[in-house]
Enzyme design. Structure first.
Site, PDB file in Angstrom:
ATOM      1  N   HIS A 199       0.841  -1.198   0.000  1.00 20.69           N
ATOM      2  CA  HIS A 199       0.000   0.000   0.000  1.00 20.69           C
ATOM      3  C   HIS A 199       0.877   1.249   0.000  1.00 20.69           C
ATOM      4  CE1 HIS A 199      -2.289   3.234   2.242  1.00 20.69           C
ATOM      5  NE2 HIS A 199      -3.068   3.002   1.196  1.00 20.69           N
ATOM      6  N   SER A 200       0.568   2.191  -0.882  1.00 24.69           N
ATOM      7  CA  SER A 200       1.275   3.475  -0.937  1.00 24.69           C
ATOM      8  C   SER A 200       2.772   3.254  -1.134  1.00 24.69           C
ATOM      9  CB  SER A 200       0.970   4.285   0.329  1.00 24.69           C
ATOM     10  OG  SER A 200       1.516   5.581   0.259  1.00 24.69           O
ATOM     11  N   MET A 201       3.601   3.816  -0.260  1.00 21.17           N
ATOM     12  CA  MET A 201       5.044   3.649  -0.404  1.00 21.17           C
ATOM     13  C   MET A 201       5.486   2.213  -0.200  1.00 21.17           C
ATOM     14  SD  MET A 201       6.495   6.426  -1.348  1.00 21.17           S
ATOM     15  CE  MET A 201       8.200   5.998  -1.031  1.00 21.17           C
ATOM     16  N   VAL A 226      -1.387  -0.835  -4.291  1.00 22.45           N
ATOM     17  CA  VAL A 226      -2.547   0.062  -4.301  1.00 22.45           C
ATOM     18  C   VAL A 226      -2.080   1.447  -3.862  1.00 22.45           C
ATOM     19  CG1 VAL A 226      -4.363  -1.656  -4.000  1.00 22.45           C
ATOM     20  CG2 VAL A 226      -3.165  -0.815  -2.001  1.00 22.45           C
ATOM     21  N   HIS A 316      -6.968   7.570  -0.257  1.00 20.26           N
ATOM     22  CA  HIS A 316      -5.699   6.881  -0.035  1.00 20.26           C
ATOM     23  C   HIS A 316      -5.818   5.768   1.009  1.00 20.26           C
ATOM     24  CE1 HIS A 316      -1.413   6.812  -0.800  1.00 20.26           C
ATOM     25  NE2 HIS A 316      -1.186   6.707   0.490  1.00 20.26           N
TER      26      HIS A 316
END
Length: 1045
Positions: A199-201, A226, A316
């Site tokens: 997820h994200s970074m 994602v 987010h």
């Protein structure tokens, strides 16, 4: 002489005063800024349709994963997740899946994904013997506790996490060799790879793992991310972060640039990037694109609004708990499993096919159809009473399934392929199609006449379907079912509000006529036993009538909009292509007008799909009358795709409309100016950290020019007013012309990339594509956006005015308590040992104390603290210096004190604009202290990066006014340095914001050199500078000579 007297009079000018021009521009800037932010918060907002998940998580920590396995064992931790309501046994049973949280994310964010997986396994997979035989099994979800690290701000943290993850993967795989911890079938191979979900970074860290020295080949073959910013770093304030991104992306590009698979270390890896769309206000979803990194054979980018049965955007955080999205991810992961293989997954090509089936709409031009590899499986025997053969070219319309209360076949003849143009078969229904697993009221078959010999049917076909009592004289058709090719579309009725409504989706089929040349009929079989409201529409239509290509250029489209009328006699599906629309900075309003259709006769209301080919972004609008159209196409600063497209289809608008209404449909598409302005916020946030430095540098350049000429250091506001009348408009015009020229150069054919300044323009691949060509200025390739340079310049002028007054207010705020705490007579002459008078406000701290303090701080920077901490300390000291200088101005009102106060205030403003660049790394360091991770950074300890700032600030604490420069060469250097800072901040400031700190550092070096030039270059001269000799207590005459006050 008159000009000299003018600057003398300006000494008494209040720093709060400014001209009408400055006030007008500042007010206009405030209006524009507030309007843009308001539009961002209120216009072109996507609806939220995610359902929240509920789970009962249990986490088992692996305490033996300690320093023997990894050097980060005291900072990071590994957990196994179990869903308490379904399975509380920590013994390993399935395929390992590792969840990676993002920036400041928690390992507990894996709970929803793991819950959906456990629930699906226990409710479906475990009960399906065929699925178990095919290699499907449960999944063991592991999660990493990164202690909520700020990976988005610090490149070294990304590398540290990637190193830890490789150690964790090796440890996880070793657990399956331990019979005490694993209950897998001993006849199956032990897992040799781990599936990663980031997820994200966390998605960026997952890609980084494969570039690290401790990565073990083939231990990762599937990565699903994602809301991950793959293409660019979220912020460019950290040099290590920018370099890390460049290294990672160059590695992946170079790997896929290899000619032979054996030379590509990533050949077996599939990478899927899922973006949340416009609702994600943390990271621009444009950054999730893989077009510049991975070929379509190994990965793709898709938006949640395009995924079947999701059909909604996600913010987010929602991407970690959105039930609709997680169901699709879980089912796709289960389908790629194959425990009979060491990698625990199917081959790469098969994995990509499965991911495309689950994540893409099926409406893509290259969508795979199961029609071709299948053999006929059904023998359909019919007679005249049980079927209806439509004339060639006639549309099939069924209103109300099951009215005959027995199965009825409707046959559409497949027309001969015509040379005049292409044709397409389309079918739309509100009912589900029957397949091998489930029964449904509708079945669609593609059939060819098959003259069977008696007795052959049972050996050649898995199903006999006799729609007649006596099959001896009936027509026999060899058929294939197309249930697996059904495309699900959101239901669109008069009561529909959103595509994600809890309603039975429409079923849709679409084939090109050239794919049906081996068939004679399309058989639509109504199997409903009871009458219902179900309906079916099927037809063969000319592609020329279905696809409408507009030739409007973008400037004309923006000026006049797009207006098009669809005729009353039109196909079921009509696609309107607008190649000129491909920018993510533009938003539009679509209005659809049509004559009302009788509700009893209308089968469905218009359904609109807005889509782009790459990345795979689709948005659906049900029961559409008006729609907000915005897209994630060509975005600022984004690297070009690996496959340089000569042309692009741009935006496509696909309409499904009820052809039985027999009414025209008017489509109007107009620019939404406020909505488009709101799109600037996500794409240009860093601009407001870099562009104001352009203004500040030019203002200080003007201040020094006037000071060197007249001996008067004018106020920041007065200098800004002068710049608005001279240098600023010229520079803004030059930057605007540069932006226009960059769009022309970007439109030229690609050439071999050059290394550029400091090797920032090159890349490690041998590709002719320059992936850095959009890094300059505002990063836009479209000439229509030339106005952004003056727009942002205007806003930044207003921001600088606001920050100037904020700094003045802060200084005055601290002045009041400082005045009363150090109250003394209005003026007291303090004689030092040499008999010189010094200002009382700058006579307290001894030179030795300042020198010791500076040396201690530099020592700490070189060993433990990052230089960003020292910079924050320097800003606070400079604020104190300005407060003390303000007191002197209020008490003495002499010209020298005004000069010093204005000088110190301008230095403070300059440092304030550098402060945001240093704050993120400082937050990372403070967070490490909070989690008791005391290992120093391997970066950010260069004392030369902070020493000029510290020495300059310490010099100003003793009231040392900078001497005037009398030489032409010296004045040129001062002017050139500030001009270079201004130009660099404008051209490279967004992409390489971290370099602004170092550029201003060079300015501080020069200012220190000027300070020391006023004294002899010796230890005695150094003492004079540190003691403040020649400080604010001494004036400077017109020739630069000192004189007593």
């Amino acid at each position: 002489m008159p000009e000299h007297n003018h600057w003398r009079r300006s000494r008494s000018r209040s720093p709060w005063s400014c001209s009408l021009t400055t006030v007008s521009i500042a007010c206009l800037a405030v209006v524009l800024f507030v309007s843009i932010v308001h539009a961002f918060l209120t216009r072109q907002l996507d609806p939220k349709g995610c359902d929240m998940c509920w789970s009962l998580p249990m986490y088992f920590k692996f305490k033996d994963f300690d320093t023997e396995h990894t050097r980060f064992a005291s900072k990071y931790h590994l957990y196994l997740h179990r869903e308490g309501s379904l399975d509380d046994d920590p013994t390993l049973k399935g395929v390992p899946v590792l969840f990676l949280p993002g920036n400041a994310g928690s390992y507990k964010q894996t709970r929803c994904l793991a819950f959906e997986a456990a629930q699906y396994y226990h409710s479906a997979i475990q009960q399906d013997s065929e699925a178990l035989k095919a290699g499907l099994t449960s999944m063991d979800f592991f999660a990493i506790d990164f202690n909520e690290d700020f990976t988005a701000f610090h490149g070294q943290t990304v590398l540290d996490q990637a190193e830890y993850l490789n150690d964790a993967v090796a440890y996880i795989l070793s657990l399956y060799h331990d019979s005490r911890r694993s209950q897998r079938d001993p006849n199956l191979p032990d897992p040799g790879s781990v599936i990663l979900v980031g997820h994200s970074m966390g998605g960026v860290v997952a890609r980084t793992m494969l570039t690290m020295p401790n990565y073990q080949p083939n231990t990762v073959n599937t990565i699903v991310t994602v809301s991950a910013p793959h293409a660019r770093p979220p912020v460019s304030f950290d040099a290590e972060s920018v370099r890390t991104y460049k290294h990672i992306n160059d590695y992946w590009r170079q790997a896929y640039a290899q000619t032979w698979a054996n030379d590509n270390p990533l050949w077996h890896v599939t990478l899927i990037s899922i973006a949340g769309g416009g609702l994600d206000t943390v990271i621009p979803s444009d950054f999730a694109s893989l077009e510049s990194l991975v070929p379509s054979t190994h990965g793709f980018t898709v938006f949640t609004s395009a995924i079947p049965d999701v059909w909604t955007g996600c913010d987010h955080i929602q991407t970690t708990w959105c039930v609709q999205l997680l169901k699709s991810i879980v089912r796709s992961l289960f389908e790629i499993l194959d425990v009979h293989r060491a990698g625990q997954t199917k081959p790469r090509a098969e994995r990509m096919r499965i991911f495309r089936k689950w994540y893409l709409t099926g409406l893509e031009d290259d969508a795979e159809k199961t029609l071709f590899p299948k053999e006929p499986s059904t023998l359909l025997a019919i007679e005249d009473e049980s079927n209806e053969v439509l004339p060639s070219g006639q549309r099939l319309i069924i209103r109300g399934l099951g009215r005959t209360k027995k199965a009825k076949t409707h046959l559409l003849p497949v027309p001969q392929q015509s040379k005049a143009g292409m044709q397409t078969f389309t079918l739309l229904s509100d009912s589900r199609f029957e397949d091998a697993q489930t029964s449904a009221p509708l079945e669609v078959l593609f059939c060819s006449i098959f003259p069977l010999q008696p007795g052959q049917a049972s050996t050649l076909f898995s199903m006999n379907m006799a729609l007649t009592g006596d099959t001896s004289g009936s027509t026999r058709l060899a058929c294939k079912t197309m249930a697996s090719d059904v495309i699900r579309l959101p239901a669109s009725t008069s009561t529909s509000a959103f595509p994600y409504d809890k309603a039975q989706p429409f079923s849709y089929l679409q084939y090109r006529l050239e794919d049906l040349t081996d068939y004679h009929f399309v058989a639509v079989i109504d199997k409903a036993a009871e009458p219902s409201q179900g309906w079916v529409i099927a037809e063969f239509s000319d592609t020329a009538q279905s696809i409408i290509q507009t030739d409007l250029r973008l400037n004309r489209l923006l000026a006049f909009g797009l207006h098009h009328q669809l005729p009353a006699q039109r196909p079921l599906v009509t696609e309107l292509r607008v190649p000129a629309l491909h920018s993510s900075l533009l938003a539009f309003k679509l209005d659809l007008q049509r004559k009302p259709c009788n509700e009893d006769e209308e089968l469905f209301t218009p359904l609109l799909r807005q889509h782009l080919d790459e990345p795979h972004e689709s948005k659906y609008f049900v029961n559409v009358k008006a729609a907000n159209i915005s897209l994630h196409g060509i975005a600022p600063f984004m690297p070009p795709p690996m496959r340089d497209h000569a042309t692009t289809n741009g935006l496509s608008l696909q309409f499904w409309s009820d052809p039985t209404c027999n009414s025209t449909m008017d489509i109007s598409l107009k620019i939404d100016i406020p909505g488009s302005m709101g799109k600037l916020v996500m794409r240009y946030r860093v601009v407001f950290a870099a562009f104001p430095l352009v203004i500040v540098a030019l203002v200080m350049r003007k201040q020094f020019q006037i000071y060197d000429e007249s001996g008067v250091f004018i106020t920041f506001a007065e200098s800004l007013d002068l710049c608005l009348r001279s240098s600023l408009p010229v520079l803004i015009l030059a930057l605007t012309l540069l932006a226009a020229s960059l769009t022309v150069s970007n439109a030229a054919p690609p050439s071999s990339p050059s290394t550029g300044l400091f090797d920032w323009g090159g890349n490690a691949t041998e590709s002719a594509i320059d992936f850095t060509k959009n890094d300059l200025l505002l990063g836009s390739r479209d000439p229509i956006f030339w106005f952004l340079v003056p727009l942002f310049s205007l806003i930044c002028i207003g921001i600088c005015v606001g920050v100037n007054y904020a700094a003045l207010g802060l200084t005055n705020l601290f002045y009041l308590p400082y005045k009363y705490l150090t109250a003394r007579p209005a003026w007291v002459r303090v004689e030092d040992v040499s008999g010189r008078s010094t200002a009382p406000a700058f006579a307290a701290s001894s030179p030795r104390r300042r020198l010791i303090t500076t040396c201690i701080l530099l020592f700490l920077v070189s060993t433990f603290i990052p230089y960003q901490f020292a910079f924050l300390d320097a800003v606070l000291v400079q604020l104190s210096t300005c407060t003390r200088a303000l007191r002197l101005v209020r008490e003495t009102r002499t010209g020298a004190h005004y000069n010093f106060y204005n000088y110190a205030h301008s230095i403070l403003i300059l440092m304030i604009w550098i402060l945001p660049i240093n704050i993120p790394v400082l937050l990372v360091w403070a967070h490490n202290l909070a989690v008791h991770w005391l290992t120093p950074f391997s970066s950010h300890h260069n004392v030369l990066s902070i020493m000029p700032y510290l020495v300059l600030v310490e010099t100003l604490t003793c009231g040392k006014m900078i001497p005037r420069i009398t030489s032409r060469a010296g004045r040129f250097v001062t002017s050139a340095l500030f001009f270079i800072v201004a130009v660099y901040a404008a051209v490279y400031g967004v992409t390489y914001a971290y370099a602004l700190h170092h550029l201003v550092n060079f300015v501080c070096v020069w200012l220190l050199a000027v300070h020391f030039s006023g004294s002899e270059v010796s230890l005695d001269g150094l003492r004079q500078v540190l003691e403040g000799v020649g400080g604010v207590g001494e004036e400077v005459d017109n020739r630069g000579a000192k004189k007593r006050p």
